[in-house]
Design a protein around this motif. Structure first.
Motif, PDB file in Angstrom:
ATOM      1  N   GLU A 139      76.281  53.627 119.853  1.00  0.00           N
ATOM      2  CA  GLU A 139      76.909  52.308 119.963  1.00  0.00           C
ATOM      3  C   GLU A 139      75.868  51.289 120.440  1.00  0.00           C
ATOM      4  O   GLU A 139      74.854  51.656 121.024  1.00  0.00           O
ATOM      5  CB  GLU A 139      78.078  52.360 120.947  1.00  0.00           C
TER       6      GLU A 139
ATOM      7  N   TYR B 255      73.757  46.082 125.124  1.00  0.00           N
ATOM      8  CA  TYR B 255      73.573  44.642 125.221  1.00  0.00           C
ATOM      9  C   TYR B 255      72.713  44.304 126.435  1.00  0.00           C
ATOM     10  O   TYR B 255      73.024  44.692 127.558  1.00  0.00           O
ATOM     11  CB  TYR B 255      74.930  43.929 125.328  1.00  0.00           C
TER      12      TYR B 255
ATOM     13  N   GLU C 230      83.934  51.565 117.159  1.00  0.00           N
ATOM     14  CA  GLU C 230      83.449  51.010 118.417  1.00  0.00           C
ATOM     15  C   GLU C 230      84.661  50.685 119.285  1.00  0.00           C
ATOM     16  O   GLU C 230      85.562  49.973 118.866  1.00  0.00           O
ATOM     17  CB  GLU C 230      82.613  49.752 118.182  1.00  0.00           C
TER      18      GLU C 230
ATOM     19  N   CYS D  55      84.535  45.089 121.382  1.00  0.00           N
ATOM     20  CA  CYS D  55      84.151  44.894 119.981  1.00  0.00           C
ATOM     21  C   CYS D  55      85.348  45.030 119.044  1.00  0.00           C
ATOM     22  O   CYS D  55      85.435  44.326 118.033  1.00  0.00           O
ATOM     23  CB  CYS D  55      83.071  45.906 119.588  1.00  0.00           C
TER      24      CYS D  55
ATOM     25  N   ASN E  52      85.021  39.211 117.618  1.00  0.00           N
ATOM     26  CA  ASN E  52      84.241  40.022 118.554  1.00  0.00           C
ATOM     27  C   ASN E  52      83.349  40.995 117.814  1.00  0.00           C
ATOM     28  O   ASN E  52      82.175  41.187 118.151  1.00  0.00           O
ATOM     29  CB  ASN E  52      85.167  40.786 119.488  1.00  0.00           C
ATOM     30  N   CYS E  53      83.911  41.610 116.775  1.00  0.00           N
ATOM     31  CA  CYS E  53      83.163  42.619 116.020  1.00  0.00           C
ATOM     32  C   CYS E  53      81.901  42.031 115.400  1.00  0.00           C
ATOM     33  O   CYS E  53      80.849  42.666 115.382  1.00  0.00           O
ATOM     34  CB  CYS E  53      84.069  43.217 114.942  1.00  0.00           C
TER      35      CYS E  53
ATOM     36  N   CYS F 277      78.806  42.128 117.609  1.00  0.00           N
ATOM     37  CA  CYS F 277      78.424  43.410 118.193  1.00  0.00           C
ATOM     38  C   CYS F 277      77.257  44.090 117.491  1.00  0.00           C
ATOM     39  O   CYS F 277      76.971  45.241 117.761  1.00  0.00           O
ATOM     40  CB  CYS F 277      79.638  44.340 118.223  1.00  0.00           C
TER      41      CYS F 277
ATOM     42  N   SER G 145      77.792  46.229 112.584  1.00  0.00           N
ATOM     43  CA  SER G 145      79.213  46.217 112.919  1.00  0.00           C
ATOM     44  C   SER G 145      80.018  45.574 111.798  1.00  0.00           C
ATOM     45  O   SER G 145      79.664  44.507 111.303  1.00  0.00           O
ATOM     46  CB  SER G 145      79.439  45.446 114.228  1.00  0.00           C
TER      47      SER G 145
END
Length: 210
Positions: A103, A106, A161, A165, A171-172, A175, A179
């Motif tokens: 994954e 960040y 995920e 996310c 949001n996705c 990521c 994604s």
């Protein structure tokens, strides 16, 4: 190398039972103090009101490193994995072959400062728009969609995920390059913690981060 300072459970790891919960945001900083030819590096990891400090004191190797630092160096960071990383990670990742969720990780709000200046705090999660624009055409409900990490470039065979996310398509998109907003029926669900533990127990143990 020498000196060597490692972080061990329950100082850092998955879950609230550790001083620093690796599944949540935390702040990582390192302070370099120079006294003549001696270099001392203090690592601080904080999360809310919890603070973990580790100090690496000067010796011959640290003095040699100080000379190179004073010549000028560039800041570089990377994110990678290998099945034989226990030599560096130590007890925090357990013994035997390591497993990576693949994954995204960040790193945000980073800076280089002079000693004495404040350490940056974690940046807040982006908040959704209070008045989102209506979709131009009907789309499947969020219950039937999720965010997938797709190495192939299509939804087939992606790994789901979890968390922020998968809360929305917007949001996705933030990521990572791989994604994708996909139907849940086409992605592979992330293993539960119990399943991961069962898989680890089934594998032979071998010899053992900071």
């Amino acid at each position: 190398g020498d000196p060597e300072v490692k972080i061990t459970p329950p100082e850092f790891g998955k879950g609230s039972g550790n001083t620093i919960d690796g599944t949540k945001k935390f702040t990582f900083s390192q302070r370099f103090d120079v006294n003549g030819k001696d270099l001392t590096i203090t690592t601080t990891i904080s999360q809310g009101d919890k603070v973990l400090k580790k100090t690496m004191r000067s010796n011959g190797q640290m003095q040699n490193m100080l000379e190179k630092l004073q010549e000028g160096m560039a800041f570089v960071t990377g994110y990678w994995t290998a099945p034989d990383m226990n030599w560096m990670d130590g007890e925090s990742c357990g013994s035997g072959t390591e497993h990576c969720s693949s994954e995204p990780a960040y790193i945000s709000n980073w800076r280089i400062t002079s000693n004495g200046e404040p350490v940056p705090s974690p940046s807040p999660d982006p908040s959704p728009s209070p008045n989102p624009a209506p979709a131009p055409s009907p789309t499947p409900s969020n219950d039937a969609m999720t965010c997938g990490w797709c190495d192939s470039g299509s939804c087939s065979g992606c790994h789901e995920e979890i968390g922020w996310c998968s809360e929305s398509q917007d949001n996705c998109k933030k990521c990572g390059a791989k994604s994708m907003w996909c139907p849940k029926s086409k992605v592979t669900a992330k293993m539960t913690q119990q399943e991961e533990q069962t898989e680890e127990k089934a594998e032979p143990k071998t010899d053992e981060w900071s």
